[in-house]
Scaffold this motif. Structure first.
Motif, PDB file in Angstrom:
ATOM      1  N   GLY A  78       0.799  -1.231   0.000  1.00 11.29           N
ATOM      2  CA  GLY A  78       0.000   0.000   0.000  1.00 11.29           C
ATOM      3  C   GLY A  78       0.828   1.275   0.000  1.00 11.29           C
ATOM      4  O   GLY A  78       0.431   2.291   0.574  1.00 11.29           O
ATOM      5  N   LYS A  79       1.945   1.242  -0.716  1.00  8.78           N
ATOM      6  CA  LYS A  79       2.829   2.417  -0.719  1.00  8.78           C
ATOM      7  C   LYS A  79       2.203   3.607  -1.461  1.00  8.78           C
ATOM      8  O   LYS A  79       2.451   4.749  -1.095  1.00  8.78           O
ATOM      9  N   THR A  80       1.419   3.342  -2.485  1.00 12.14           N
ATOM     10  CA  THR A  80       0.834   4.468  -3.242  1.00 12.14           C
ATOM     11  C   THR A  80      -0.034   5.334  -2.324  1.00 12.14           C
ATOM     12  O   THR A  80       0.172   6.544  -2.214  1.00 12.14           O
ATOM     13  N   ALA A  81      -1.000   4.682  -1.656  1.00 10.11           N
ATOM     14  CA  ALA A  81      -1.880   5.450  -0.763  1.00 10.11           C
ATOM     15  C   ALA A  81      -1.089   6.045   0.409  1.00 10.11           C
ATOM     16  O   ALA A  81      -1.503   7.058   0.975  1.00 10.11           O
ATOM     17  N   PHE A 180       9.463  10.209  -5.380  1.00  8.83           N
ATOM     18  CA  PHE A 180       9.932   9.164  -6.286  1.00  8.83           C
ATOM     19  C   PHE A 180       9.341   7.848  -5.818  1.00  8.83           C
ATOM     20  O   PHE A 180       9.715   7.341  -4.762  1.00  8.83           O
ATOM     21  N   ASP A 181       8.402   7.327  -6.589  1.00 14.19           N
ATOM     22  CA  ASP A 181       7.826   6.031  -6.248  1.00 14.19           C
ATOM     23  C   ASP A 181       8.656   4.957  -6.937  1.00 14.19           C
ATOM     24  O   ASP A 181       9.255   5.201  -7.981  1.00 14.19           O
ATOM     25  N   GLU A 182       8.672   3.766  -6.339  1.00 15.51           N
ATOM     26  CA  GLU A 182       9.444   2.638  -6.890  1.00 15.51           C
ATOM     27  C   GLU A 182      10.886   3.073  -7.169  1.00 15.51           C
ATOM     28  O   GLU A 182      11.438   2.781  -8.230  1.00 15.51           O
ATOM     29  N   ALA A 183      11.466   3.760  -6.217  1.00 12.08           N
ATOM     30  CA  ALA A 183      12.798   4.344  -6.413  1.00 12.08           C
ATOM     31  C   ALA A 183      13.862   3.288  -6.732  1.00 12.08           C
ATOM     32  O   ALA A 183      14.793   3.544  -7.499  1.00 12.08           O
TER      33      ALA A 183
HETATM   34 MG    MG Z   1       3.982   0.841  -5.716  1.00 15.02          MG
END
Ligand code: MG
Ligand code: ADP
Length: 242
Positions: A78-81, A180-183
């Protein structure tokens, strides 16, 4: 304090850094503390989000306090939220001042997934934020330039952003957050140079908050950002093997 420690242990939440804001284990507590918009909470309920995931329990308070963050949590946690929620709450309603949050994803597909999550959580919010993804550039870049002033949150791959080739960064005068997502994927895809270039672009800008999320390794990410991102809190969910 002892209770917080016990909860962190229970949810396998580890944080390194000073003045760590206490984790919040449910959405009601978050609403009480930060006055979360009821529409956003309703949307989460509709999506079946009954309680925050461990990464969300800790990242929401950290982001609400505008701290720099390097977060590591497994895929599907749940990293996006974890950044979407506090950013929607922090940025509030649409302003005509230009982009306030810039979100980088290492591929167009990921950027689109992020856009979808923002859109459903933001759905029905009165005078809600304008959230856009950079889809096409070259010929349309001029059209995009005009639009940028009316966008609150911009989602893009680093390459598309670099290709926009902004001479002036006036559209980003009001920028507050860089995510930065999915760094870790930047290293997997050999595009870490693009991340570096973007960090350098905004290096002189004061008052930016940086949020980086990874699923696997964190070390090369930390190495790359260490001279640019000041005193980040380091958040990790799960043990060595998650
Ligand atoms: Mg993600
Ligand atoms: P990650 O980026 O960590 O791999 P995602 O952000 O893609 O994870 O989320 C994985 C899935 O979990 C998605 O389908 C998302 O909608 C769902 N999800 C996120 N937060 C919660 C929550 N609090 N409760 C239930 N499901 C959630």
């Amino acid at each position: 304090q002892a209770k917080i420690k016990a909860l962190m242990k229970l949810y396998k939440v580890k944080v390194e850094g000073d003045n760590i804001p206490p984790l919040l284990t449910n959405f009601t507590k978050m609403q009480k503390k930060y006055g979360f918009n009821q529409k956003i909470l309703d949307n989460m309920k509709k999506a079946g989000y009954e309680k925050p995931t461990p990464i969300q329990m800790q990242s929401v308070p950290i982001i609400m306090e505008k701290r720099n963050l390097l977060a590591l949590a497994p895929t599907g946690s749940g990293k996006t939220a974890a950044y979407c929620l506090p950013l929607l709450q922090k940025l509030g309603t649409h302003q005509k001042n230009g982009v306030r949050a810039l979100i980088f994803a290492p591929s167009n597909e990921l950027a689109e997934q992020i856009l979808r999550e923002f859109e459903f959580l933001n759905y029905g919010v009165e005078d809600g934020l304008r959230i856009k993804q950079i889809q096409k550039i070259n010929n349309e870049s001029n059209a995009f330039k005009i639009q940028l002033e009316h966008i609150d949150i911009l989602i893009t791959t680093p390459l598309k952003f670099i290709k926009m080739n902004r001479k002036s960064h006036t559209e980003f005068d009001k920028l507050e957050y860089i995510v930065f997502d999915e760094a870790d994927r930047y290293f997997e895809f050999n595009i870490a140079g693009q991340m570096k270039r973007i960090l350098e672009t905004f290096q002189e800008k004061q008052g930016l908050t940086y949020l980086l999320f990874s699923a696997t390794i964190q070390h090369p990410v930390e190495e790359l950002v260490k001279n640019i991102i000041v005193d980040p809190l380091k958040l990790q969910i799960g043990g060595k093997n998650n």
